[in-house]
Design a protein around this motif. Structure first.
Motif, mmCIF file in Angstrom:
data_model
loop_
_atom_site.group_PDB
_atom_site.id
_atom_site.type_symbol
_atom_site.label_atom_id
_atom_site.label_comp_id
_atom_site.label_asym_id
_atom_site.label_seq_id
_atom_site.Cartn_x
_atom_site.Cartn_y
_atom_site.Cartn_z
ATOM 1 N N MET A 57 0.845 -1.183 0.000
ATOM 2 C CA MET A 57 0.000 0.000 0.000
ATOM 3 C C MET A 57 0.884 1.239 0.000
ATOM 4 N N GLU A 58 0.611 2.186 -0.879
ATOM 5 C CA GLU A 58 1.394 3.416 -0.961
ATOM 6 C C GLU A 58 0.556 4.603 -0.527
ATOM 7 N N TYR A 59 1.212 5.567 0.100
ATOM 8 C CA TYR A 59 0.541 6.768 0.576
ATOM 9 C C TYR A 59 1.256 7.993 0.026
ATOM 10 N N ALA A 60 0.550 9.108 0.004
ATOM 11 C CA ALA A 60 1.125 10.333 -0.545
ATOM 12 C C ALA A 60 2.026 11.040 0.463
ATOM 13 N N SER A 61 1.794 10.794 1.752
ATOM 14 C CA SER A 61 2.549 11.472 2.806
ATOM 15 C C SER A 61 2.215 10.812 4.135
ATOM 16 N N LEU A 62 2.904 11.213 5.187
ATOM 17 C CA LEU A 62 2.576 10.720 6.523
ATOM 18 C C LEU A 62 1.186 11.189 6.925
ATOM 19 N N ASP A 63 0.844 12.419 6.580
ATOM 20 C CA ASP A 63 -0.507 12.911 6.865
ATOM 21 C C ASP A 63 -1.559 12.025 6.208
ATOM 22 N N HIS A 64 -1.307 11.663 4.945
ATOM 23 C CA HIS A 64 -2.240 10.803 4.205
ATOM 24 C C HIS A 64 -2.369 9.445 4.887
ATOM 25 N N PHE A 65 -1.246 8.887 5.317
ATOM 26 C CA PHE A 65 -1.290 7.591 6.008
ATOM 27 C C PHE A 65 -2.100 7.690 7.300
ATOM 28 N N LEU A 66 -1.873 8.722 8.088
ATOM 29 C CA LEU A 66 -2.563 8.841 9.362
ATOM 30 C C LEU A 66 -4.059 9.065 9.182
ATOM 31 N N LYS A 67 -4.456 9.628 8.054
ATOM 32 C CA LYS A 67 -5.883 9.853 7.784
ATOM 33 C C LYS A 67 -6.569 8.619 7.223
ATOM 34 N N THR A 68 -5.829 7.832 6.422
ATOM 35 C CA THR A 68 -6.473 6.730 5.693
ATOM 36 C C THR A 68 -5.950 5.340 6.067
ATOM 37 N N GLY A 69 -4.877 5.269 6.822
ATOM 38 C CA GLY A 69 -4.257 3.974 7.094
ATOM 39 C C GLY A 69 -4.557 3.405 8.457
ATOM 40 N N ALA A 70 -5.713 3.713 9.003
ATOM 41 C CA ALA A 70 -6.051 3.261 10.364
ATOM 42 C C ALA A 70 -5.983 1.742 10.501
ATOM 43 N N ASN A 122 9.981 12.928 15.272
ATOM 44 C CA ASN A 122 8.654 13.520 15.099
ATOM 45 C C ASN A 122 7.685 12.551 14.437
ATOM 46 N N ALA A 123 8.167 11.781 13.459
ATOM 47 C CA ALA A 123 7.303 10.811 12.790
ATOM 48 C C ALA A 123 6.866 9.708 13.749
ATOM 49 N N ILE A 124 7.801 9.190 14.546
ATOM 50 C CA ILE A 124 7.449 8.150 15.517
ATOM 51 C C ILE A 124 6.401 8.674 16.497
ATOM 52 N N ASN A 125 6.595 9.888 16.981
ATOM 53 C CA ASN A 125 5.648 10.444 17.949
ATOM 54 C C ASN A 125 4.263 10.637 17.340
ATOM 55 N N ARG A 126 4.188 10.945 16.067
ATOM 56 C CA ARG A 126 2.884 11.085 15.425
ATOM 57 C C ARG A 126 2.188 9.733 15.298
ATOM 58 N N VAL A 127 2.939 8.691 14.999
ATOM 59 C CA VAL A 127 2.357 7.355 14.912
ATOM 60 C C VAL A 127 1.924 6.876 16.300
ATOM 61 N N ILE A 128 2.743 7.158 17.323
ATOM 62 C CA ILE A 128 2.363 6.812 18.703
ATOM 63 C C ILE A 128 1.014 7.428 19.052
#
Length: 288
Positions: A1-14, A81-87
């Protein structure tokens, strides 16, 4: 699965964060990408998130089994910062992070999954696990100028030590916390920034609201940084990593100073947890 950005993943990759453990792999260059990802897929992670530049190409079998997120590891604190957003997006989920050309090993990993290990660890009321980053390096830098070779990998069988970790506010040692040193970073410390010489990393942890990882691979919650609970020894794991050797051979300030990483305490890496247990580079705790 590919995403456009980390924001895109966090919105659609639940769905990728619905069940753990989740692995996060941060790609710094194009060295050993497929082997890193296959190793962690085979370790039993439910989802493997790969943060990597768009320019790098992966085999189709790997692409089909990961969640690819465009990312640049270069900016300061970008990985933290990316890890903390995923957390923040997945409280209650066990997580893990590493870089390319790094390989997680844990006790009995040849026959047990990372999920089984973390289930046991959680039953011992632990929410984080200490991992030692064990430097790997090629035996011949003429044949392997980047210091990377899976077939000819070596590690140090001795030379590891620990020091008390002091609380900067009180000056007293923190309970059940130590700074660990050794490997290539210890032997070539003149080329390693002081803040990067430690080999301990809290790479396995359970996300919770408000949890924050820091740039030095520890957490704001001090209990997460402990190597064991108060009443007995706990499991630890090892991340076998070419990252230091690779960096030293890519750096113009060190590459011409280092003609070989081998020394009298080098030994071939057997790619098996038993060797790491025998060398004392990870701890089975009460897990048999």
């Amino acid at each position: 699965m590919e995403y456009a950005s980390l924001d895109h993943f966090l919105k659609t990759g639940a769905e990728a964060l619905a069940k753990g453990p989740v692995a996060m792999i941060f790609v710094e260059d194009d060295v050993e990408l497929a082997t890193t990802m296959r190793h962690h897929i085979q370790s039993g992670f439910k989802s493997v998130l790969v943060f990597m530049p768009d320019a790098f190409v992966l085999p189709k079998d790997v692409e089909a089994r990961i969640h690819r997120i465009p990312f640049d590891c270069g900016p300061r604190n970008a990985v933290v910062n990316a890890i903390n957003r995923v957390i923040a997006a997945a409280p209650g989920i066990w997580m893990y992070y590493c870089y390319n050309a790094e390989y997680l090993f844990f006790p009995f990993c040849e026959t047990r999954s990372v999920g089984e290990m973390l289930t046991f660890h959680g039953e011992e009321r632990r929410e984080a696990m200490l991992t030692y980053v064990i430097d790997l390096y090629a035996d011949d830098l003429q044949a392997c100028p980047l210091g990377v070779s899976l077939d000819r990998a070596f590690l140090d069988k001795s030379g590891y030590y620990a020091q008390a970790r002091k609380d900067p506010e009180t000056g007293h040692p923190r309970e059940r916390q130590l700074d660990f040193f050794g490997g290539v970073r210890w032997r070539h410390e003149e080329h390693i920034p002081k803040d990067s010489r430690k080999i301990d990393r809290i790479a396995l942890f359970k996300a919770k609201p408000g949890l924050k990882i820091l740039p030095n691979h520890t957490f704001e919650d001090q209990e997460y940084n402990t190597y064991a609970c108060p009443w007995h020894h706990n499991l630890t794991a090892a991340i076998c990593s070419f990252r230091t050797a690779k960096a030293l051979k890519k750096n113009p300030g060190s590459t011409f100073e280092i003609h070989s990483f081998r020394w009298h305490n080098s030994t071939p890496f057997e790619w098996h947890s038993r060797q790491l247990l025998d060398l004392g580079l990870m701890e089975p705790g009460q897990w048999f």
